[in-house]
Design a protein around this motif. Sequence first.
Motif, PDB file in Angstrom:
ATOM      1  N   LYS A  12       0.846  -1.184   0.000  1.00  0.00           N
ATOM      2  CA  LYS A  12       0.000   0.000   0.000  1.00  0.00           C
ATOM      3  C   LYS A  12       0.884   1.236   0.000  1.00  0.00           C
ATOM      4  CE  LYS A  12      -3.885   2.171   2.053  1.00  0.00           C
ATOM      5  NZ  LYS A  12      -4.917   2.203   3.009  1.00  0.00           N
ATOM      6  N   ASN A  13       0.685   2.087  -0.992  1.00  0.00           N
ATOM      7  CA  ASN A  13       1.456   3.317  -1.060  1.00  0.00           C
ATOM      8  C   ASN A  13       0.996   4.302  -0.001  1.00  0.00           C
ATOM      9  OD1 ASN A  13       2.908   2.280  -3.174  1.00  0.00           O
ATOM     10  ND2 ASN A  13       1.769   3.360  -4.746  1.00  0.00           N
ATOM     11  N   LYS A  14       1.816   5.271   0.262  1.00  0.00           N
ATOM     12  CA  LYS A  14       1.539   6.283   1.275  1.00  0.00           C
ATOM     13  C   LYS A  14       0.694   7.412   0.686  1.00  0.00           C
ATOM     14  CE  LYS A  14       4.522   4.267   4.085  1.00  0.00           C
ATOM     15  NZ  LYS A  14       4.017   3.357   5.078  1.00  0.00           N
ATOM     16  N   ILE A  15       0.018   8.120   1.570  1.00  0.00           N
ATOM     17  CA  ILE A  15      -0.743   9.325   1.234  1.00  0.00           C
ATOM     18  C   ILE A  15      -0.182  10.469   2.079  1.00  0.00           C
ATOM     19  CG2 ILE A  15      -2.997  10.484   1.305  1.00  0.00           C
ATOM     20  CD1 ILE A  15      -3.121   8.275  -0.677  1.00  0.00           C
ATOM     21  N   LEU A  16       0.091  11.581   1.449  1.00  0.00           N
ATOM     22  CA  LEU A  16       0.500  12.796   2.151  1.00  0.00           C
ATOM     23  C   LEU A  16      -0.566  13.849   1.905  1.00  0.00           C
ATOM     24  CD1 LEU A  16       2.570  14.473   3.768  1.00  0.00           C
ATOM     25  CD2 LEU A  16       3.642  15.064   1.565  1.00  0.00           C
ATOM     26  N   VAL A  17      -1.111  14.375   2.987  1.00  0.00           N
ATOM     27  CA  VAL A  17      -2.092  15.452   2.903  1.00  0.00           C
ATOM     28  C   VAL A  17      -1.395  16.708   3.407  1.00  0.00           C
ATOM     29  CG1 VAL A  17      -4.361  16.271   3.632  1.00  0.00           C
ATOM     30  CG2 VAL A  17      -3.959  13.814   3.355  1.00  0.00           C
ATOM     31  N   GLU A  51     -15.457  19.236   6.892  1.00  0.00           N
ATOM     32  CA  GLU A  51     -16.599  18.466   6.373  1.00  0.00           C
ATOM     33  C   GLU A  51     -16.234  17.795   5.049  1.00  0.00           C
ATOM     34  OE1 GLU A  51     -20.309  20.632   6.165  1.00  0.00           O
ATOM     35  OE2 GLU A  51     -19.947  21.523   8.136  1.00  0.00           O
ATOM     36  N   LEU A  52     -15.584  18.534   4.155  1.00  0.00           N
ATOM     37  CA  LEU A  52     -15.158  17.965   2.872  1.00  0.00           C
ATOM     38  C   LEU A  52     -14.150  16.843   3.080  1.00  0.00           C
ATOM     39  CD1 LEU A  52     -14.622  21.202   0.728  1.00  0.00           C
ATOM     40  CD2 LEU A  52     -16.484  19.544   0.505  1.00  0.00           C
ATOM     41  N   PHE A  53     -13.235  17.059   4.006  1.00  0.00           N
ATOM     42  CA  PHE A  53     -12.187  16.074   4.272  1.00  0.00           C
ATOM     43  C   PHE A  53     -12.791  14.790   4.841  1.00  0.00           C
ATOM     44  CE2 PHE A  53      -8.423  14.563   6.803  1.00  0.00           C
ATOM     45  CZ  PHE A  53      -7.684  14.177   5.705  1.00  0.00           C
ATOM     46  N   VAL A  54     -13.738  14.927   5.748  1.00  0.00           N
ATOM     47  CA  VAL A  54     -14.402  13.749   6.322  1.00  0.00           C
ATOM     48  C   VAL A  54     -15.109  12.964   5.215  1.00  0.00           C
ATOM     49  CG1 VAL A  54     -16.293  13.015   7.835  1.00  0.00           C
ATOM     50  CG2 VAL A  54     -14.610  14.670   8.657  1.00  0.00           C
ATOM     51  N   LYS A  55     -15.757  13.660   4.279  1.00  0.00           N
ATOM     52  CA  LYS A  55     -16.447  13.000   3.164  1.00  0.00           C
ATOM     53  C   LYS A  55     -15.477  12.277   2.239  1.00  0.00           C
ATOM     54  CE  LYS A  55     -20.438  16.033   3.065  1.00  0.00           C
ATOM     55  NZ  LYS A  55     -21.147  17.101   2.345  1.00  0.00           N
ATOM     56  N   SER A  56     -14.227  12.724   2.198  1.00  0.00           N
ATOM     57  CA  SER A  56     -13.237  12.080   1.331  1.00  0.00           C
ATOM     58  C   SER A  56     -12.844  10.693   1.841  1.00  0.00           C
ATOM     59  CB  SER A  56     -11.986  12.954   1.194  1.00  0.00           C
ATOM     60  OG  SER A  56     -11.198  12.871   2.365  1.00  0.00           O
ATOM     61  N   GLU A  57     -13.164  10.402   3.093  1.00  0.00           N
ATOM     62  CA  GLU A  57     -12.904   9.106   3.731  1.00  0.00           C
ATOM     63  C   GLU A  57     -11.418   8.755   3.820  1.00  0.00           C
ATOM     64  OE1 GLU A  57     -15.398   6.116   1.941  1.00  0.00           O
ATOM     65  OE2 GLU A  57     -17.223   7.137   2.588  1.00  0.00           O
ATOM     66  N   ILE A  58     -10.575   9.763   3.816  1.00  0.00           N
ATOM     67  CA  ILE A  58      -9.143   9.547   4.020  1.00  0.00           C
ATOM     68  C   ILE A  58      -8.900   9.448   5.518  1.00  0.00           C
ATOM     69  CG2 ILE A  58      -6.860  10.592   3.799  1.00  0.00           C
ATOM     70  CD1 ILE A  58      -7.905  11.896   1.201  1.00  0.00           C
ATOM     71  N   VAL A  59      -8.206   8.411   5.929  1.00  0.00           N
ATOM     72  CA  VAL A  59      -7.943   8.186   7.348  1.00  0.00           C
ATOM     73  C   VAL A  59      -6.498   8.563   7.656  1.00  0.00           C
ATOM     74  CG1 VAL A  59      -7.895   6.499   9.224  1.00  0.00           C
ATOM     75  CG2 VAL A  59      -9.650   6.337   7.433  1.00  0.00           C
ATOM     76  N   VAL A  60      -6.336   9.619   8.408  1.00  0.00           N
ATOM     77  CA  VAL A  60      -5.013  10.114   8.806  1.00  0.00           C
ATOM     78  C   VAL A  60      -4.565   9.361  10.054  1.00  0.00           C
ATOM     79  CG1 VAL A  60      -3.780  12.139   9.690  1.00  0.00           C
ATOM     80  CG2 VAL A  60      -5.428  12.398   7.824  1.00  0.00           C
ATOM     81  N   ASP A  61      -3.327   8.870  10.042  1.00  0.00           N
ATOM     82  CA  ASP A  61      -2.835   8.207  11.241  1.00  0.00           C
ATOM     83  C   ASP A  61      -1.661   8.951  11.899  1.00  0.00           C
ATOM     84  OD1 ASP A  61      -0.907   7.437   9.364  1.00  0.00           O
ATOM     85  OD2 ASP A  61      -1.551   5.352   9.328  1.00  0.00           O
ATOM     86  N   SER A 113       0.430   5.228   7.246  1.00  0.00           N
ATOM     87  CA  SER A 113       0.122   5.173   5.816  1.00  0.00           C
ATOM     88  C   SER A 113      -0.362   6.516   5.286  1.00  0.00           C
ATOM     89  CB  SER A 113      -0.916   4.090   5.529  1.00  0.00           C
ATOM     90  OG  SER A 113      -2.111   4.362   6.224  1.00  0.00           O
ATOM     91  N   CYS A 114      -0.867   7.370   6.184  1.00  0.00           N
ATOM     92  CA  CYS A 114      -1.372   8.681   5.755  1.00  0.00           C
ATOM     93  C   CYS A 114      -0.968   9.743   6.764  1.00  0.00           C
ATOM     94  CB  CYS A 114      -2.887   8.633   5.610  1.00  0.00           C
ATOM     95  SG  CYS A 114      -3.591  10.201   5.034  1.00  0.00           S
ATOM     96  N   VAL A 115      -0.171  10.691   6.315  1.00  0.00           N
ATOM     97  CA  VAL A 115       0.322  11.775   7.172  1.00  0.00           C
ATOM     98  C   VAL A 115      -0.293  13.093   6.703  1.00  0.00           C
ATOM     99  CG1 VAL A 115       2.371  13.103   7.866  1.00  0.00           C
ATOM    100  CG2 VAL A 115       2.481  10.595   7.722  1.00  0.00           C
TER     101      VAL A 115
END
Length: 169
Positions: A12-17, A51-61, A113-115
């Motif tokens: 699984k690749n990483k996600i950077l926000v 609200e938009l970010f929550v709808k994107s369903e990205i889970v930040v850890d 996986s998501c920062v």
Amino acid sequence: MLAVNGNYKMKKNKILVVLRHGEADFNSGGGTDFERELTKNGKNQLLRLKELFVKSEIVVDKILSSSSKRTKQTTELIGSSMDPSIMEFSDEVYEAETSVILDLLSKMNNEHSCVLLVGHNPGVSALVSHIADQGYLSIQPGMMVVIELAVDNWSHLGMGTGIVREVLQ
């Protein structure tokens, strides 16, 4: 792919926000840039962004944020429904250049996986532009950029290692 007991699974690749702090008041902070606070408009903008970010369903850890007042306020608003233990505030992120931010991110635990990075311009715009390597993207206050990385290890983060998947504002 990884082989585990004869079974194959995709890495699984990483996600950077990347998030630039919300709109800040130039008249607050007792004259120091570090102590400037968010404006009422900036707070409202971040609540809409959340609200938009929550709808994107990205889970930040993991959240790495500048320790300035406005970035702390931004982080606390965006991360209000997240576990506070994932938040890390660093003086090094304040007004940091791309190389400094890349160095900090490269030391992230690979279990993350998501920062979410909360910072300032010109550093955050330069960072996104460097990683995506598709021209300069000017990140405005309260703007969030989701980058899908083509790396599975934070230490491999660098020029051209990601693509902008989404811009939220």
